[in-house]
Write a protein that holds these residues in place. Structure first.
Motif, mmCIF file in Angstrom:
data_model
loop_
_atom_site.group_PDB
_atom_site.id
_atom_site.type_symbol
_atom_site.label_atom_id
_atom_site.label_comp_id
_atom_site.label_asym_id
_atom_site.label_seq_id
_atom_site.Cartn_x
_atom_site.Cartn_y
_atom_site.Cartn_z
ATOM 1 N N TYR A 12 0.839 -1.207 0.000
ATOM 2 C CA TYR A 12 0.000 0.000 0.000
ATOM 3 C C TYR A 12 0.869 1.251 0.000
ATOM 4 O O TYR A 12 0.565 2.235 -0.675
ATOM 5 C CB TYR A 12 -0.931 -0.015 1.212
ATOM 6 N N ARG A 13 1.967 1.215 0.730
ATOM 7 C CA ARG A 13 2.886 2.363 0.761
ATOM 8 C C ARG A 13 3.470 2.634 -0.625
ATOM 9 O O ARG A 13 3.642 3.791 -1.023
ATOM 10 C CB ARG A 13 4.008 2.100 1.773
ATOM 11 N N ARG A 14 3.768 1.578 -1.378
ATOM 12 C CA ARG A 14 4.310 1.767 -2.725
ATOM 13 C C ARG A 14 3.241 2.330 -3.664
ATOM 14 O O ARG A 14 3.549 3.120 -4.557
ATOM 15 C CB ARG A 14 4.839 0.448 -3.274
ATOM 16 N N VAL A 54 3.892 -1.962 -6.260
ATOM 17 C CA VAL A 54 2.654 -1.404 -6.801
ATOM 18 C C VAL A 54 1.826 -2.516 -7.436
ATOM 19 O O VAL A 54 2.339 -3.363 -8.182
ATOM 20 C CB VAL A 54 2.990 -0.316 -7.848
ATOM 21 N N GLY A 55 0.540 -2.533 -7.140
ATOM 22 C CA GLY A 55 -0.369 -3.494 -7.756
ATOM 23 C C GLY A 55 -0.338 -4.866 -7.132
ATOM 24 O O GLY A 55 -1.000 -5.780 -7.618
ATOM 25 N N GLN A 56 0.431 -5.042 -6.043
ATOM 26 C CA GLN A 56 0.615 -6.389 -5.500
ATOM 27 C C GLN A 56 0.347 -6.433 -3.990
ATOM 28 O O GLN A 56 1.061 -7.075 -3.244
ATOM 29 C CB GLN A 56 2.037 -6.883 -5.804
ATOM 30 N N THR A 57 -0.718 -5.775 -3.550
ATOM 31 C CA THR A 57 -1.045 -5.826 -2.131
ATOM 32 C C THR A 57 -1.329 -7.255 -1.674
ATOM 33 O O THR A 57 -0.940 -7.646 -0.565
ATOM 34 C CB THR A 57 -2.267 -4.940 -1.820
ATOM 35 N N ASP A 58 -2.000 -8.037 -2.518
ATOM 36 C CA ASP A 58 -2.287 -9.429 -2.164
ATOM 37 C C ASP A 58 -1.024 -10.284 -2.218
ATOM 38 O O ASP A 58 -0.758 -11.100 -1.331
ATOM 39 C CB ASP A 58 -3.366 -10.010 -3.065
ATOM 40 N N TYR A 59 -0.221 -10.110 -3.250
ATOM 41 C CA TYR A 59 0.999 -10.901 -3.432
ATOM 42 C C TYR A 59 2.008 -10.586 -2.333
ATOM 43 O O TYR A 59 2.665 -11.481 -1.786
ATOM 44 C CB TYR A 59 1.579 -10.591 -4.802
ATOM 45 N N SER A 60 2.135 -9.316 -1.986
ATOM 46 C CA SER A 60 3.027 -8.926 -0.898
ATOM 47 C C SER A 60 2.540 -9.493 0.430
ATOM 48 O O SER A 60 3.330 -10.002 1.234
ATOM 49 C CB SER A 60 3.118 -7.398 -0.830
ATOM 50 N N ALA A 61 1.227 -9.430 0.663
ATOM 51 C CA ALA A 61 0.658 -9.986 1.891
ATOM 52 C C ALA A 61 0.903 -11.491 1.973
ATOM 53 O O ALA A 61 1.297 -12.018 3.027
ATOM 54 C CB ALA A 61 -0.839 -9.686 1.949
ATOM 55 N N ALA A 62 0.687 -12.199 0.871
ATOM 56 C CA ALA A 62 0.854 -13.651 0.865
ATOM 57 C C ALA A 62 2.309 -14.050 1.098
ATOM 58 O O ALA A 62 2.608 -14.985 1.847
ATOM 59 C CB ALA A 62 0.351 -14.219 -0.457
ATOM 60 N N VAL A 91 11.605 -24.795 2.673
ATOM 61 C CA VAL A 91 11.989 -23.636 1.871
ATOM 62 C C VAL A 91 10.727 -23.089 1.211
ATOM 63 O O VAL A 91 9.983 -23.849 0.579
ATOM 64 C CB VAL A 91 13.026 -24.000 0.793
ATOM 65 N N ALA A 92 10.478 -21.799 1.364
ATOM 66 C CA ALA A 92 9.318 -21.166 0.740
ATOM 67 C C ALA A 92 9.797 -20.150 -0.277
ATOM 68 O O ALA A 92 10.720 -19.376 -0.014
ATOM 69 C CB ALA A 92 8.436 -20.492 1.775
ATOM 70 N N PHE A 93 9.161 -20.151 -1.446
ATOM 71 C CA PHE A 93 9.462 -19.161 -2.473
ATOM 72 C C PHE A 93 8.676 -17.896 -2.166
ATOM 73 O O PHE A 93 7.452 -17.860 -2.291
ATOM 74 C CB PHE A 93 9.069 -19.683 -3.855
ATOM 75 N N SER A 94 9.397 -16.860 -1.757
ATOM 76 C CA SER A 94 8.799 -15.562 -1.543
ATOM 77 C C SER A 94 9.248 -14.641 -2.673
ATOM 78 O O SER A 94 9.693 -15.107 -3.723
ATOM 79 C CB SER A 94 9.195 -15.020 -0.163
ATOM 80 N N SER A 95 9.154 -13.355 -2.449
ATOM 81 C CA SER A 95 9.431 -12.400 -3.522
ATOM 82 C C SER A 95 9.913 -11.090 -2.917
ATOM 83 O O SER A 95 9.604 -10.766 -1.761
ATOM 84 C CB SER A 95 8.152 -12.164 -4.335
ATOM 85 N N VAL A 96 10.662 -10.340 -3.717
ATOM 86 C CA VAL A 96 11.030 -8.995 -3.278
ATOM 87 C C VAL A 96 9.786 -8.138 -3.064
ATOM 88 O O VAL A 96 9.824 -7.160 -2.317
ATOM 89 C CB VAL A 96 11.987 -8.328 -4.281
ATOM 90 N N ALA A 97 8.669 -8.511 -3.694
ATOM 91 C CA ALA A 97 7.414 -7.800 -3.440
ATOM 92 C C ALA A 97 6.960 -7.995 -2.004
ATOM 93 O O ALA A 97 6.358 -7.106 -1.400
ATOM 94 C CB ALA A 97 6.325 -8.273 -4.403
ATOM 95 N N GLY A 98 7.245 -9.156 -1.419
ATOM 96 C CA GLY A 98 6.914 -9.381 -0.025
ATOM 97 C C GLY A 98 7.855 -8.661 0.917
ATOM 98 O O GLY A 98 7.461 -8.183 1.971
ATOM 99 N N ARG A 99 9.118 -8.558 0.522
ATOM 100 C CA ARG A 99 10.100 -7.886 1.383
ATOM 101 C C ARG A 99 9.939 -6.377 1.355
ATOM 102 O O ARG A 99 10.005 -5.702 2.374
ATOM 103 C CB ARG A 99 11.523 -8.280 0.933
ATOM 104 N N PHE A 100 9.723 -5.798 0.156
ATOM 105 C CA PHE A 100 9.717 -4.347 0.023
ATOM 106 C C PHE A 100 8.348 -3.769 -0.314
ATOM 107 O O PHE A 100 8.160 -2.562 -0.212
ATOM 108 C CB PHE A 100 10.701 -3.905 -1.063
ATOM 109 N N GLY A 101 7.406 -4.616 -0.722
ATOM 110 C CA GLY A 101 6.139 -4.108 -1.245
ATOM 111 C C GLY A 101 6.299 -3.718 -2.699
ATOM 112 O O GLY A 101 7.399 -3.420 -3.174
ATOM 113 N N GLU A 114 0.294 -14.748 -9.196
ATOM 114 C CA GLU A 114 0.491 -13.300 -9.143
ATOM 115 C C GLU A 114 -0.399 -12.635 -10.182
ATOM 116 O O GLU A 114 -0.364 -13.001 -11.361
ATOM 117 C CB GLU A 114 1.958 -12.953 -9.392
ATOM 118 N N ILE A 115 -1.232 -11.701 -9.733
ATOM 119 C CA ILE A 115 -2.119 -10.936 -10.632
ATOM 120 C C ILE A 115 -2.011 -9.474 -10.208
ATOM 121 O O ILE A 115 -2.525 -9.095 -9.163
ATOM 122 C CB ILE A 115 -3.587 -11.413 -10.522
ATOM 123 N N SER A 116 -1.330 -8.673 -11.001
ATOM 124 C CA SER A 116 -1.069 -7.283 -10.602
ATOM 125 C C SER A 116 -2.227 -6.372 -10.994
ATOM 126 O O SER A 116 -2.567 -6.268 -12.182
ATOM 127 C CB SER A 116 0.225 -6.786 -11.254
#
Length: 878
Positions: A221-223, A478-486, A466-476, A426-428
């Motif tokens: 959301y901040r992004r 745009v368009g990925q509030t759900d993906y970052s949350a997950a 081992v879980a596959f996360s994303s830089v979207a989860g670490r930093f947030g 992922e759906i942005s």
């Protein structure tokens, strides 16, 4: 322009990207195809022909060294009073929405806000929408306090899927619905969690991990709303209500430089990034190991599975929603041999059925075949390597189906050595365009999927998750509030396993976008990434990364795998939220703090001029002023103590002198020191870096070089060192200052050796009297005493090896309670048996003032002239 016949039924919503538009135009501009019912039949393989599967991208362990390995760590932040205001006003006319917790913090917060004149609109946790309607009817909403994640959801083993989903609904789905509804008002957002105060990045692990979904949402959301204040405030478990409420008000009013902030052990923490290179491998993968892989039909996951299979020849249970691929499927063969031709055939099939072959439908069909091909590639790669592949077609969001699949693992293998949770969707879409079904799906595949697999495997021996996360989860992002949350949710779930299943090793991988393979390689995405300053991950490095993590077995719980991240990892404020004037003055090297970097910690800049700085003017190599290594150590000590001025510098550890800092043409240069302070037991450890920029002659290109790195250990109590009461007597022949400084290049301020002689298997040197000043301010780390150690060790090298060398590394410079220069100090240096030297500086009474452990050098290429070397051979080598 393209001669394309007008289509009266065309709908723009069927073309979500420019790539779809371009593809549609190209198809229509090409020669018209025959009508579907008259077209010649497609040539297909016979029922026994195998689908050709391309060899997966090969992993390359050497390629992983090209990526800086970084891990999230707690990073000390100053108190809010030392930070700049956020610009938020809590007073008459301010309207805020409050979703309270069940423990009373929300009530205490509402009381404080009301006293300030704020209108507090409290939502009913069971039906927030009704109160939200009333809030909007009264005018704009300026802010939201979301406290649902302060409540303890209980141990995950005590939840079933319905309980898990209900807890997430109250914490993050309700937050999604609220912020989507209020999006036009762009309100500030302050959330609160109970992850332990360190956001789960301490050794103990996260306490209430479902809060990770709230934090991930807040970062995204901040992004999306860069002008809005967003804070995710984390607390340790406890029943106090007043202190957390006060902290939430303070965080609203001050420090716009971070999103993640927490309170633990009496201090305020953010989340930084520390470099953690791979250690040497200490284990191997083998044929007796059992792997369970979710999302196995993804192209990236398929390549990683192939790499692990080649290294282990183990048993692989492959889970994916995709049905088990049929190697004789003619359509799958057609897709594999001619994707573009098959795409045209699919369009004809849709038309023949009376359906519109929209780009979205075509891409959906192609994606299905792509996953089937990847699943087949994974199975075949395991079997080619000599391993065993067991494919399970399963919906990870279906708890019963997952239980059945894991029961098969239990029956055939009896354990899981490596659980690789790679499934994800992922759906942005920006928050206003993100439909509830989309949000739920993205959250469910990663979140519910991980919960279901762990729940089903709760009674199985489990080695590594081992879980596959994303830089979207670490930093947030745009368009990925759900993906970052997950993604942040699964990171915190794995962190919490350190508490509930301490024998299980866990690791979350925050991947950046991959190059050469995967969805990010398509269309214009690589060009968009380049323009945004985001480096794509070489597939050879990414594929091998998991194998290297599994064989190194580090204790790190989360790793960021990315190069440059551009705006995605950018800070939020010019000074990082710090008010530099609030900090005390620095020392002679680290003179002034200029801000906080959200990832690298405190930033200190200093401009040094050789004309006015004795420690530069008297430290010249071939006439060029060079920053002494010991003053680099001093810079680290000065910078590290700025945030905790009452603490003592105990040691400076693991110092690497990577490149000299030269002052060409005697011109001033500005140096930058960063200090990321993190907890280390009862101490604080500041991970420091000294860098500088230089404009390259002729090109005008600016080059930034990291010159020195190291860590400063700080303690609340003054340091102490053991005594050294051994007898030390000068032994002829003694070396005089004239002998020593025919060898060394140092000027008067660094001619620290008054005399020297052989002492046992090492060298003793007396500290020189009457040295001129080296700086215009006091020092913290006794730099000229450390220099005495360096030079004393160098005398041994000159006498025994006939060489001159420069500092390369120090394991530690350890300080006594008063590391000050004074008459009568003596340095004793000797080889440490590992290619380096240990040295101590003591007074005549045996009190140790400073120790240097593990000092190592790098040899200069030219041999010493015999007339220079002769006195040292006579004195040291005998």
């Amino acid at each position: 322009r393209f001669g394309v016949e007008r289509d009266e039924n065309l709908r723009l919503r069927d073309f979500p990207t420019l790539t779809h538009v371009i593809g549609w135009v190209r198809e229509r501009a090409a020669a018209p195809a025959e009508p579907a019912e008259l077209a010649a039949p497609a040539v297909t393989a016979g029922p026994t022909a195998a689908v050709p599967v391309a060899a997966p991208v090969a992993g390359d362990l050497a390629a992983t060294d090209g990526i800086v390995r970084r891990v999230p760590v707690p990073a000390l932040r100053p108190e809010p009073a030392a930070c700049v205001p956020t610009g938020i006003t809590l007073a008459e006319g301010t309207r805020v929405v409050l979703l309270p917790d069940q423990g009373g913090v929300g009530d205490a917060l509402a009381t404080r806000l009301t006293r300030l004149g704020v209108e507090v609109l409290t939502l009913d946790p069971d039906d927030p929408a009704a109160a939200l309607d009333a809030a909007l009817a009264g005018g704009p909403v300026h802010g939201v306090y979301w406290l649902a994640a302060l409540d303890d959801e209980g141990g995950l083993d005590g939840l079933d899927l319905d309980g898990w989903r209900a807890a997430l609904d109250r914490r993050v789905r309700g937050l999604y619905r609220t912020m989507r509804r209020l999006y036009a008002d762009s309100p500030f957002l302050v959330t609160a969690t109970r992850l332990g105060g360190y956001h789960g990045y301490d050794a103990a692990g996260a306490t209430c991990p479902l809060g990770g979904a709230v934090t991930g949402f807040a970062k995204a959301y901040r992004r999306e709303r860069p002008d809005a204040l967003v804070k995710a405030v984390d607390f340790a478990a406890g029943r106090k209500t007043a202190a957390p409420a006060d902290r939430l008000v303070e965080e609203t009013l001050r420090d716009p430089g971070c999103v993640e902030v927490g309170y633990a052990d009496g201090r305020r923490w953010g989340v930084g990034l520390a470099e953690r290179p791979f250690p040497a491998a200490d284990t191997e993968l083998g044929p007796d190991q059992v792997f369970l892989v979710t999302g196995a039909a993804g192209s990236i996951v398929s390549a990683i599975t192939a790499d692990l299979a080649a290294a282990s020849r183990g048993t692989f249970h492959l889970l994916d929603l995709t049905p088990r691929p049929d190697p004789a499927d003619p359509d799958l063969r057609r897709y594999a041999e001619d994707r573009d031709g098959f795409k045209a055939e699919l369009a004809d099939r849709f038309r023949a059925r009376g359906e519109r072959p929209t780009p979205v439908l075509i891409d959906r069909e192609l994606a299905r075949y792509e996953r089937s091909q990847a699943a087949l590639a994974a199975v075949q790669a395991v079997e080619r390597a000599g391993g065993t592949a067991v494919y399970h077609s399963v919906d990870l969001t279906d708890a019963g189906a997952v239980e059945k699949a894991v029961a098969g693992v239990r029956d055939t293998s009896g354990r899981i050595d490596v659980l690789l949770h790679a499934a994800g969707v992922e759906i942005s879409h920006a928050l206003p365009d993100k439909e509830p079904g989309e949000f739920d799906l993205v959250l469910a595949v990663k979140g519910d999927g991980l919960f279901n697999v762990l729940h089903a495997a709760r009674d199985l021996p489990l080695g590594t998750v081992v879980a596959f996360s994303s830089v979207a989860g670490r930093f947030g992002n745009v368009g990925q509030t759900d993906y970052s949350a997950a993604n942040d949710l699964q990171c915190k779930v794995l962190s919490s396993l350190r508490r509930s299943r301490p024998g299980v090793r866990t690791l979350a991988i925050d991947w950046t976008a991959w190059g050469d393979i995967g969805m990010a390689t398509r269309g214009s995405i690589p060009q968009l990434m380049q323009r945004a300053g985001v480096e794509m991950l070489p597939a050879a490095a990414g594929v091998a990364w998991i194998r290297r993590e599994l064989t190194c077995r580090t204790a790190d719980g989360e790793v960021v795998v990315a190069g440059q991240l551009g705006a995605m990892a950018a800070g939020y404020h010019g000074t990082g939220g710090l008010d530099p004037a609030s900090l005390p003055a620095g020392g002679p090297v680290a003179t002034r703090a200029v801000g906080l970097d959200v990832h690298d910690g405190l930033v200190v800049d200093t401009t040094l001029d050789p004309a006015t700085t004795p420690f530069l003017n008297d430290h010249r190599i071939d006439g060029i002023p060079v920053l002494p290594g010991v003053m680099g150590i001093e810079a680290f000590a000065e910078a590290a103590r700025l945030l905790v001025p009452g603490w003592s510098v105990v040691a400076v550890e693991n110092v690497d002198f990577a490149a000299p800092v030269k002052f060409y043409r005697d011109e001033p240069r500005t140096l930058r020191v960063t200090a990321l302070l993190r907890p280390d037991g009862a101490d604080l450890l500041a991970e420091c870096r000294l860098s500088a920029e230089r404009t390259l002659p002729g090109s005008g290109q600016v080059q930034r070089t990291t010159h020195f790195t190291g860590s400063v250990r700080l303690a609340a109590q003054p340091p102490s060192l053991d005594r050294d009461d051994g007898a030390v007597r000068p032994q002829p022949p003694e070396l005089s200052p004239d002998d020593v400084y025919r060898l060394y290049f140092h000027g008067p301020a660094y001619q620290v050796v008054g005399s020297a002689w052989r002492h046992g298997d090492g060298v003793a040197a007396r500290f020189a009297d009457g040295l001129p000043g080296q700086a215009d301010a006091p020092t913290l780390s006794g730099p000229r005493l450390a220099e005495l150690c360096f030079q004393t060790a160098g005398l041994w090298e000159a006498g025994r090896e006939g060489r001159l060398a420069l500092p390369a590394h120090v394991d530690a410079v350890r300080l006594g309670p008063e590391p000050a220069e004074r008459a009568g100090l003596l340095a004793l240096a000797r080889p440490d048996g590992h290619g380096g030297f240990d040295c101590l500086v003591r007074d005549d009474d045996g009190a140790v003032v400073l120790r240097v452990d593990g000092y190592r050098t790098v040899r200069l290429p030219d041999a010493l002239p015999e007339d220079v070397c002769a006195p040292f051979r006579a004195a040291i080598d005998g």
